[in-house]
Design an enzyme around this catalytic site. Structure first.
Site, PDB file in Angstrom:
ATOM      1  N   LYS A 177       0.804  -1.080  -0.136  1.00 19.60           N
ATOM      2  CA  LYS A 177       0.134  -0.108   0.097  1.00 19.60           C
ATOM      3  C   LYS A 177       0.823   1.227   0.076  1.00 19.60           C
ATOM      4  O   LYS A 177       0.591   2.255  -0.788  1.00 19.60           O
ATOM      5  CB  LYS A 177      -0.954  -0.041   1.406  1.00 19.60           C
ATOM      6  CG  LYS A 177      -1.724   1.035   1.228  1.00 19.60           C
ATOM      7  CD  LYS A 177      -3.105   0.653   2.312  1.00 19.60           C
ATOM      8  CE  LYS A 177      -2.692   0.872   3.809  1.00 19.60           C
ATOM      9  NZ  LYS A 177      -2.873   2.166   4.274  1.00 19.60           N
TER      10      LYS A 177
ATOM     11  N   GLY B 231      -4.869   8.179   5.616  1.00 22.22           N
ATOM     12  CA  GLY B 231      -3.772   9.147   5.982  1.00 22.22           C
ATOM     13  C   GLY B 231      -2.779   9.311   4.801  1.00 22.22           C
ATOM     14  O   GLY B 231      -2.434  10.818   4.819  1.00 22.22           O
TER      15      GLY B 231
ATOM     16  N   ARG C 134      -7.651  12.809  12.924  1.00 23.73           N
ATOM     17  CA  ARG C 134      -6.378  12.334  12.832  1.00 23.73           C
ATOM     18  C   ARG C 134      -5.539  13.568  13.057  1.00 23.73           C
ATOM     19  O   ARG C 134      -5.836  14.484  12.341  1.00 23.73           O
ATOM     20  CB  ARG C 134      -6.073  11.286  11.879  1.00 23.73           C
ATOM     21  CG  ARG C 134      -6.621   9.944  11.949  1.00 23.73           C
ATOM     22  CD  ARG C 134      -6.417   8.819  11.073  1.00 23.73           C
ATOM     23  NE  ARG C 134      -4.854   8.419  11.087  1.00 23.73           N
ATOM     24  CZ  ARG C 134      -4.253   7.543  10.336  1.00 23.73           C
ATOM     25  NH1 ARG C 134      -4.950   7.201   9.235  1.00 23.73           N
ATOM     26  NH2 ARG C 134      -2.940   7.362  10.495  1.00 23.73           N
TER      27      ARG C 134
ATOM     28  N   SER D  92       7.812   9.832  11.046  1.00 30.59           N
ATOM     29  CA  SER D  92       6.481   9.730  10.516  1.00 30.59           C
ATOM     30  C   SER D  92       7.018   9.692   9.027  1.00 30.59           C
ATOM     31  O   SER D  92       7.501  10.674   8.400  1.00 30.59           O
ATOM     32  CB  SER D  92       5.370  10.734  10.752  1.00 30.59           C
ATOM     33  OG  SER D  92       4.613  10.739   9.875  1.00 30.59           O
TER      34      SER D  92
ATOM     35  N   GLN E  42       4.848   9.674   6.797  1.00 28.45           N
ATOM     36  CA  GLN E  42       3.941  10.528   5.800  1.00 28.45           C
ATOM     37  C   GLN E  42       4.244  11.939   5.979  1.00 28.45           C
ATOM     38  O   GLN E  42       4.347  12.610   4.762  1.00 28.45           O
ATOM     39  CB  GLN E  42       2.573  10.176   6.448  1.00 28.45           C
ATOM     40  CG  GLN E  42       2.075   8.605   6.348  1.00 28.45           C
ATOM     41  CD  GLN E  42       0.503   8.643   6.749  1.00 28.45           C
ATOM     42  OE1 GLN E  42       0.080   9.427   7.450  1.00 28.45           O
ATOM     43  NE2 GLN E  42      -0.029   7.285   6.887  1.00 28.45           N
TER      44      GLN E  42
ATOM     45  N   ASP F 139       2.553  -0.953  12.130  1.00 25.23           N
ATOM     46  CA  ASP F 139       1.336  -1.034  11.302  1.00 25.23           C
ATOM     47  C   ASP F 139       1.030  -2.757  11.893  1.00 25.23           C
ATOM     48  O   ASP F 139      -0.349  -3.136  11.679  1.00 25.23           O
ATOM     49  CB  ASP F 139       1.132  -1.211   9.987  1.00 25.23           C
ATOM     50  CG  ASP F 139       1.251   0.443   9.619  1.00 25.23           C
ATOM     51  OD1 ASP F 139       0.679   1.224  10.272  1.00 25.23           O
ATOM     52  OD2 ASP F 139       1.671   0.852   8.636  1.00 25.23           O
TER      53      ASP F 139
ATOM     54  N   ARG G 147      -6.542  -3.045   9.953  1.00 27.67           N
ATOM     55  CA  ARG G 147      -5.729  -3.880  10.632  1.00 27.67           C
ATOM     56  C   ARG G 147      -6.517  -4.563  11.931  1.00 27.67           C
ATOM     57  O   ARG G 147      -5.896  -5.548  12.338  1.00 27.67           O
ATOM     58  CB  ARG G 147      -4.573  -2.952  10.997  1.00 27.67           C
ATOM     59  CG  ARG G 147      -3.747  -2.422   9.815  1.00 27.67           C
ATOM     60  CD  ARG G 147      -2.422  -2.414   9.472  1.00 27.67           C
ATOM     61  NE  ARG G 147      -1.962  -1.851   8.589  1.00 27.67           N
ATOM     62  CZ  ARG G 147      -1.759  -2.242   7.111  1.00 27.67           C
ATOM     63  NH1 ARG G 147      -2.103  -3.510   6.924  1.00 27.67           N
ATOM     64  NH2 ARG G 147      -1.405  -1.466   6.284  1.00 27.67           N
TER      65      ARG G 147
HETATM   66  C1  S3P Z   1       2.845   5.149   6.133  1.00 25.42           C
HETATM   67  C2  S3P Z   1       3.356   5.634   7.274  1.00 25.42           C
HETATM   68  C3  S3P Z   1       2.881   5.416   8.603  1.00 25.42           C
HETATM   69  C4  S3P Z   1       1.972   4.021   8.733  1.00 25.42           C
HETATM   70  C5  S3P Z   1       1.118   4.160   7.655  1.00 25.42           C
HETATM   71  C6  S3P Z   1       1.660   4.182   6.266  1.00 25.42           C
HETATM   72  C7  S3P Z   1       3.100   5.725   4.992  1.00 25.42           C
HETATM   73  O1  S3P Z   1       2.443   6.329   9.281  1.00 25.42           O
HETATM   74  O2  S3P Z   1       1.613   3.632   9.935  1.00 25.42           O
HETATM   75  O3  S3P Z   1       0.114   2.861   7.755  1.00 25.42           O
HETATM   76  O4  S3P Z   1       2.806   4.969   3.852  1.00 25.42           O
HETATM   77  O5  S3P Z   1       4.141   6.722   4.615  1.00 25.42           O
HETATM   78  P1  S3P Z   1       2.972   7.594   9.916  1.00 25.42           P
HETATM   79  O6  S3P Z   1       3.826   8.176   8.911  1.00 25.42           O
HETATM   80  O7  S3P Z   1       1.898   8.403  10.401  1.00 25.42           O
HETATM   81  O8  S3P Z   1       4.103   6.934  10.980  1.00 25.42           O
END
Ligand code: S3P
Length: 434
Positions: free
Chosen positions: A21, A96, A124, A169, A171, A320, A393
């Protein structure tokens, strides 16, 4: 939908987990701003990545599913300045990654966008995203004094930044690096993390010809003069989906499961390290590279697991996978302590609270802590009525718990698996009759 699960006699067979993903989101976003058309094969089938595709289409990007190529998409890059102002609110759904990475992209555009999502996503934390993007010169506003979505983004000229994230993070790091692609000739964006999070963005951008360097938990991007080069990508299997089968194979008394083509990027393999430490009979074979991402086949067999402590730098490498690891801990001998994982409270649900409530219903001895939980294992699990609370999850972890519990487990909101693994329940049946 309520799904009923019972312990099968055995759990056997081969599973090919769906496309990753995290990598799929990046493959379509980064190729959308590239020069040229790219094919992304084994694109993740769930609703989250579909949200990213529909948002990009609303921004004027052509994305098509080629005839005859299952799970593939063709992305026609528009270049860094080719997006168009969307006519309506962008919908990131439950995702997210969609909201945060696209906000990074939209911060440097010459137009106005509003991005929203479902009830979970709109609770969030977004202040952690808005803050550094504003320091880059972005104009971003959100509900609840700029801390929650919907977000309104008034795109404009932005500049590079040297920034230390308070919490690791991927993200937020990725949002900043993507924004860094719009900072003008040689604009430099430096993101420092307390511990290294997944590095798919850095790897993919490098493969597309962008100057990104990584030194431990620090990533530096220099804004290129030309758009990134379009990159054909074969997405590896998702280790976060594979995690369910790794745990089922290890805790079921008569099991042998092989997972083909699973991504084994070291920033994601905390689950493997922990299961090995717990004593799992787990083999890693046929290690290879797919584009710039490592991939392998994994085989796991029935094992006698012992408790472990999970804390510190390994946490972002398995964040995760905590729901399904908690199931493993319930069945392991001894007491497992999970610390430094307060981030679990701001995922699709508060996963600390719901793991404690749902696993307790199944007879587990789990105690809530502000930043994790303590699980006294070795007990049997008993089938019970429980709920995913709409979290994919959680649904899968409860499906695995139900597959090793005595009696029947009923899982409410079981369709939540569609977010990342639409075929999960069918695959569980197949493995159980394999
Ligand atoms: C992700 C980063 C993680 C993870 C999320 C996917 C990504 O989150 O928990 O399922 O694809 O960059 P965070 O960046 O909030 O830690």
């Amino acid at each position: 939908m309520v799904r009923r699960v019972r312990k099968p006699q055995h759990a056997r067979g081969e599973v090919t987990p769906p496309g990753d993903k995290s990598i799929s989101h990046r493959a379509v976003i980064l190729n959308s701003l590239a020069d040229g058309t790219a094919r992304v094969a084994n694109f993740a089938p769930g609703a989250d990545c579909a949200s990213t595709v529909s948002c990009l289409r609303a921004l004027g990007v052509k994305i098509e599913s080629p005839a005859g190529a299952r799970s593939a998409i063709d992305v026609q890059g528009v270049g860094v300045r080719g997006y168009t102002e969307p006519a309506t609110v962008l919908d990131a759904g439950n995702s997210g990654t969609t909201m945060r990475l696209l906000t990074g992209l939209l911060t440097g555009q010459g137009f106005f966008t509003v991005i929203s999502g479902d009830a979970s996503l709109c609770t969030r934390p977004m202040g952690r995203l808005i803050h550094p993007l504003r320091l880059m010169g972005g104009r971003i506003y959100g509900r609840n004094r700029d801390t929650l979505a919907p977000l309104a983004i008034k795109g404009q000229e932005i500049h590079g930044l040297d920034y230390t994230l308070p919490v690791a993070s991927a993200q937020i790091k990725s949002a900043m690096l993507i924004a860094g692609l719009f900072t003008g000739m040689k604009g430099k964006t430096i993101v420092r993390e307390p511990a290294l999070s997944r590095d798919h963005t850095e790897r993919m951008l490098r493969a597309m010809g962008v100057k990104v360097t990584s030194e431990g938990p620090t990533s530096t991007l220099v804004c290129p003069a030309a758009p990134p080069k379009a990159l054909h990508i074969e997405v590896p299997g998702d280790i976060s989906s594979a995690a369910c089968w790794l745990v089922l194979g290890a805790v079921h008394p008569d099991a042998r499961i092989t997972l083909r083509g699973t991504g084994t990027n070291p920033t994601r393999t905390g689950i493997i390290d922990v299961l090995l430490k717990m004593g799992a009979r787990l083999k890693i074979e046929n290690e290879r590279m797919s584009n710039d991402e490592p991939v392998a086949d994994l085989t796991v067999e029935s094992s006698r697991l012992s408790a472990v402590d999970i804390e510190g730098d390994i946490v972002p490498r398995l964040i995760d996978e905590v729901p399904v690891l908690a199931v493993a801990a319930c069945l392991a001998r001894g007491t497992t302590t999970i610390k430094d994982a307060a981030e679990l409270r701001v995922k699709e649900t508060d996963r600390i609270a719901y793991l404690v409530s749902e696993l307790s219903k199944m007879g587990a001895d789990v105690e809530e802590r502000p930043d994790g939980m303590v699980i006294r294992g070795g007990e049997k699990l008993a089938g019970a009525g429980c709920s995913s609370h709409g979290d994919h999850r959680m649904a899968m972890a409860l499906g695995i718990a139900g597959s090793v519990a005595d009696g029947e487990t009923q899982i409410e909101d079981a369709e939540a698996v569609d977010i990342s693994y639409p075929g999960f329940w069918q695959e569980l049946e197949r493995v159980a009759t394999g």
